[in-house]
Design an enzyme around this catalytic site. Structure first.
Site: not given
Ligand SMILES: O=c1[nH]cnc2c1ncn2[C@@H]1O[C@H](CO)[C@@H](O)[C@H]1O
Length: 334
Positions: A155, A184, A187, A266-267
């Protein structure tokens, strides 16, 4: 399909949808995370879609040459029942986070059988939803032997920096029950978030972790501890977490210091990318050599959350293009 489910999208074609979702230029972590609002309301609550996405995810990874993958998601963000605050403005339905995990496990297992690679999952607590965290650790415990290997905290770190007590309790329970932990951290948030992840939440791996480098003492300590950093070069550029100039990227420092880290996507959807792209970037813009890729493969293997008896034989996070170009002797793929 969208209409059939009584949902709406602001566009009519896949191409138009891609245009809305894909991040092409560096932005912020917050603007990247807002992209989930564009489509999650269509997928959430849909049993068939969830299972299919899990299966096809394994297919995509197999095609990229990956032979072992750990994929993470928030079960609550795919549910429409049994969740405090049903996400994405969905109407209440009958798909619980528990069933979401079962569907993903099934999809991943089908993918494993079909595409002959291994896939495990990591369940995410969300920084802005501490009330979900207890459920998340319970789901990790319940599905420990069915593909779930760890807990994560994801998040927006730029909005919710310090771990809430409920996240802490969930991580304490994870420690107690032998559930692996990643967080996470660092970052976009400061090095103090990394420190908290490791010292308070007892993370065994740090998601991204770039800003660890801003605290020299912490960085030295984590190097000495052999802490694993899950870096994502393409993501870090497009979320604005790191400078768009790859030649000054924190991953280069990790490489030079022989840190324990991996290269990840990641995405892939939102970044319109894949693992080849991250490896290629490391090769072309960060000075990665074949030796370093080999060292990475070995260290990734022990940083995986598989039981050591399995990981020492079968789990190598390795990429086809790299194997082909370098005649990699480490690739166990048959
Ligand atoms: O790079 C990231 N940093 C923080 N949170 C993330 C990142 N990528 C995804 N998510 C969040 O984690 C959930 C599971 O993937 C996603 O739903 C998203 O909200």
């Amino acid at each position: 399909y969208v209409r059939m489910r009584g949902k709406t999208l602001p566009v009519n074609t896949v191409e138009e949808m891609k245009k809305r979702i894909i991040v092409e230029k560096p932005g912020t972590l917050t603007s990247f995370l807002e992209k989930f609002n564009e489509y999650m309301h269509v997928i959430a609550g849909d049993r068939e879609a969830i299972k299919r996405i899990a299966r096809e995810f394994v297919e995509d990874k197999a095609k990229e040459g990956v032979i072992y993958v750990e994929v993470r998601y928030s079960p609550h963000l795919l549910a429409n029942s049994g969740v405090k605050e049903i996400p994405w403005n969905q109407e209440e339905g009958d798909l619980s986070p528990d069933e979401v995990v079962r569907l993903v496990n099934e999809g991943l297992s089908e993918g494993e059988r079909e595409f002959k690679i291994k896939a495990r999952s990591i369940l995410c607590c969300m920084r802005h939803m501490p009330s979900w965290s207890k459920d998340v650790v319970e789901l990790c415990k319940k599905y420990k032997d069915e593909g779930v290997v760890a807990i994560d905290l994801a998040g927006d770190e730029s909005l919710n920096c310090e771990a809430n007590p409920e996240h802490m309790e969930a991580y304490e329970e994870a420690v107690r029950c032998g559930i692996h932990r990643t967080v996470h951290a660092g970052e976009v948030g400061p090095a103090s978030v990394v420190k908290e992840a490791v010292e308070v939440l007892k993370a065994e791996r740090v998601g991204h972790g770039y800003r660890t480098l801003e605290d020299d003492d912490l960085y030295k300590k984590l190097l000495a501890q052999n802490m694993h950093f899950e870096t994502c070069p393409i993501s870090s550029k497009l979320t604005g977490a790191c400078n768009a100039d790859f030649t000054t990227h924190p991953v280069i420092t990790f490489m030079k210091d022989k840190a324990n880290y991996s290269l990840n996507t990641d995405d892939p959807l939102i970044f319109n990318s894949n693992l080849h792209h991250d490896y290629q970037t490391a090769h072309q813009h960060m000075g990665f050599t074949e030796e370093e890729f080999k060292r990475l493969v070995r260290s990734n293997h022990s940083a995986s959350f598989l039981p050591s008896s399995i990981s020492s034989h079968q789990s190598l996070l390795i990429q086809d293009i790299y194997c082909k170009t370098s005649k990699c002797k480490l690739c166990f793929k048959d």
